[in-house]
Structure formats: C-alpha cells, structure tokens
Design a protein around this motif. Structure first.
Motif, mmCIF file in Angstrom:
data_model
loop_
_atom_site.group_PDB
_atom_site.id
_atom_site.type_symbol
_atom_site.label_atom_id
_atom_site.label_comp_id
_atom_site.label_asym_id
_atom_site.label_seq_id
_atom_site.Cartn_x
_atom_site.Cartn_y
_atom_site.Cartn_z
ATOM 1 N N GLY A 176 0.546 -0.980 -0.279
ATOM 2 C CA GLY A 176 0.122 0.083 0.199
ATOM 3 C C GLY A 176 0.602 1.049 0.325
ATOM 4 O O GLY A 176 2.035 1.852 0.771
ATOM 5 N N CYS A 177 0.690 2.470 -1.008
ATOM 6 C CA CYS A 177 1.175 3.760 -1.032
ATOM 7 C C CYS A 177 0.231 4.560 -1.005
ATOM 8 O O CYS A 177 -0.820 4.522 -1.696
ATOM 9 N N VAL A 178 1.094 5.846 -0.938
ATOM 10 C CA VAL A 178 0.096 7.217 -0.630
ATOM 11 C C VAL A 178 1.632 8.249 -1.802
ATOM 12 O O VAL A 178 2.816 8.019 -1.000
ATOM 13 N N TRP A 231 -2.682 10.205 -3.545
ATOM 14 C CA TRP A 231 -3.178 9.649 -4.563
ATOM 15 C C TRP A 231 -3.022 8.158 -3.276
ATOM 16 O O TRP A 231 -1.933 8.113 -3.081
ATOM 17 N N PHE A 232 -2.904 7.111 -3.384
ATOM 18 C CA PHE A 232 -3.497 5.894 -3.017
ATOM 19 C C PHE A 232 -3.598 4.511 -4.231
ATOM 20 O O PHE A 232 -4.691 4.179 -4.884
ATOM 21 N N VAL A 233 -2.814 3.729 -3.744
ATOM 22 C CA VAL A 233 -2.073 2.681 -4.842
ATOM 23 C C VAL A 233 -2.199 1.792 -4.168
ATOM 24 O O VAL A 233 -1.026 1.576 -3.182
ATOM 25 N N THR A 234 -2.403 -0.026 -4.492
ATOM 26 C CA THR A 234 -1.569 -1.098 -4.014
ATOM 27 C C THR A 234 -0.461 -1.530 -5.488
ATOM 28 O O THR A 234 -1.344 -1.221 -6.272
ATOM 29 N N THR A 235 0.326 -2.272 -5.346
ATOM 30 C CA THR A 235 1.333 -1.450 -6.065
ATOM 31 C C THR A 235 1.876 -3.325 -6.788
ATOM 32 O O THR A 235 1.456 -4.523 -5.791
ATOM 33 N N CYS A 293 5.139 4.047 1.907
ATOM 34 C CA CYS A 293 4.730 2.612 1.435
ATOM 35 C C CYS A 293 4.915 1.830 2.583
ATOM 36 O O CYS A 293 5.952 1.710 3.274
ATOM 37 N N GLU A 294 4.156 1.018 2.174
ATOM 38 C CA GLU A 294 4.060 -0.508 4.072
ATOM 39 C C GLU A 294 3.571 -1.540 3.628
ATOM 40 O O GLU A 294 2.343 -1.172 2.580
ATOM 41 N N LYS A 295 3.576 -2.578 4.118
ATOM 42 C CA LYS A 295 3.347 -3.622 3.896
ATOM 43 C C LYS A 295 3.571 -4.512 5.233
ATOM 44 O O LYS A 295 4.901 -4.656 5.594
ATOM 45 N N GLY A 343 4.650 -6.435 8.027
ATOM 46 C CA GLY A 343 5.459 -7.759 7.999
ATOM 47 C C GLY A 343 6.586 -7.673 7.316
ATOM 48 O O GLY A 343 8.161 -8.383 7.262
ATOM 49 N N LYS A 344 6.394 -6.779 5.923
ATOM 50 C CA LYS A 344 7.541 -7.217 5.074
ATOM 51 C C LYS A 344 9.045 -6.161 4.754
ATOM 52 O O LYS A 344 9.582 -6.176 5.126
ATOM 53 N N GLY A 345 7.956 -5.026 4.828
ATOM 54 C CA GLY A 345 8.748 -3.856 4.878
ATOM 55 C C GLY A 345 8.194 -2.504 4.489
ATOM 56 O O GLY A 345 7.076 -2.403 4.429
ATOM 57 N N TRP A 346 8.621 -1.576 3.945
ATOM 58 C CA TRP A 346 7.950 0.031 4.370
ATOM 59 C C TRP A 346 9.404 1.132 3.917
ATOM 60 O O TRP A 346 10.017 0.576 3.289
ATOM 61 N N ALA A 347 8.744 1.655 2.721
ATOM 62 C CA ALA A 347 10.022 2.774 2.350
ATOM 63 C C ALA A 347 9.055 4.372 2.516
ATOM 64 O O ALA A 347 7.509 4.551 2.500
ATOM 65 N N TYR A 348 9.879 5.376 2.357
ATOM 66 C CA TYR A 348 9.473 6.710 2.351
ATOM 67 C C TYR A 348 10.445 7.916 1.125
ATOM 68 O O TYR A 348 11.666 7.235 1.789
ATOM 69 N N GLU A 349 10.040 7.971 0.200
ATOM 70 C CA GLU A 349 10.430 8.794 -0.911
ATOM 71 C C GLU A 349 10.307 9.883 -1.318
ATOM 72 O O GLU A 349 9.129 9.622 -0.965
#
Length: 146
Positions: free
Chosen positions: A44-46, A54-58, A75-77, A79-85
């Motif tokens: 899930g990403c914003v 805008w919201f999207v699921t990659t 973005c975040e999932k 138990g898997k991972g995250w990102a801020y870019e």
C-alpha cells in the motif's frame, strides 16, 4: 496587409510554448515496489504533492496531478517492509519555449498548474525490511529516489 498574417503567426508561436495550453496537468505513472532485489506486490502506497494525494496498491498505474514540487511516496506492507521516498519533478521541453516566446509569463503559469513539469513515468520504490523500522526511529521523510 502583411501585418495580419504576421500577428497570427506570432500568436500561434506564443501559444505553442505554453504547456498550460498544450499539455495536460495530469500524468499517468507506474508504481512498483522492490524488496531485496525482487518485486514485491500488494504494498500500500500513498503518493502526494502540493496538488493532491493518491492511494495505490503496487504494482499499479495511477493518474496524478503534476506539480513543480516534489512527489512524496510512503509505502508499507505489514510484516514485509516500508519506504519513504521523494521524487523531484523536472521541467519539460515546453517550459523553455515559454521563456523565449512569452517573456517568462508562461513559466509562471506552468509552475502554478504543473503542466510544464513531469515526474518519471515509472516509479520504482526500494523497500526496507520491516525489522529495520523496529530497530530504530522512523526515517526522515524525503529520501531522494534516483
């Protein structure tokens, strides 16, 4: 007699340089996420800039509003991972036509509407493992995406 055609040519030339009149203020981009050198789906990403959110699921395509300012991606999932870019927009070719043909007025208009700017058409977000987020404080927003 020759004045009228010359004026028409000058008018059309000035309009051709203005991205606000010739380009859309929207842009379609592909958002994909990568973790440990492999694409990861269902993240899930914003995406947001000064023109909207805008919201999207990659992986997926999303139509967003262009801006002269940066595009932030969170973005975040679980138990898997995250990102801020952060992705900076770039002036397209029409912006330089504005400088020459409209004496700079068109650049001001395009900067306010975002029409003279583009983001990369493919946004590849590099995720960090979920355990990294638990080990320390949250990262500062705005890491530049290359």
């Amino acid at each position: 007699m020759y004045l009228r055609p010359a004026a028409a040519v000058a008018l059309f030339a000035s309009l051709a340089g203005c991205a606000s009149l010739t380009e859309s203020t929207d842009q379609n981009v592909l958002v994909q996420t990568v973790l440990d050198h492999r694409e990861i789906a269902g993240v899930g990403c914003v995406l947001y800039n000064d023109m909207g959110k805008w919201f999207v699921t990659t992986p997926a395509r999303v139509t967003l509003r262009k801006s002269a300012g940066p595009l932030r991606i969170d973005c975040e999932k679980t138990g898997k991972g995250w990102a801020y870019e952060k992705v900076d927009s770039r002036a397209d070719a029409n912006i330089w036509g504005n400088l020459v043909l409209t004496a700079g007025v068109g650049i001001y208009v395009d900067a306010n509407t975002g029409a003279g700017y583009d983001y990369p058409s493919i946004l590849t977000v590099v995720m960090r493992p979920a355990q990294d987020k638990e080990d320390g404080p949250a990262p500062a927003a705005g890491v530049t995406l290359f």
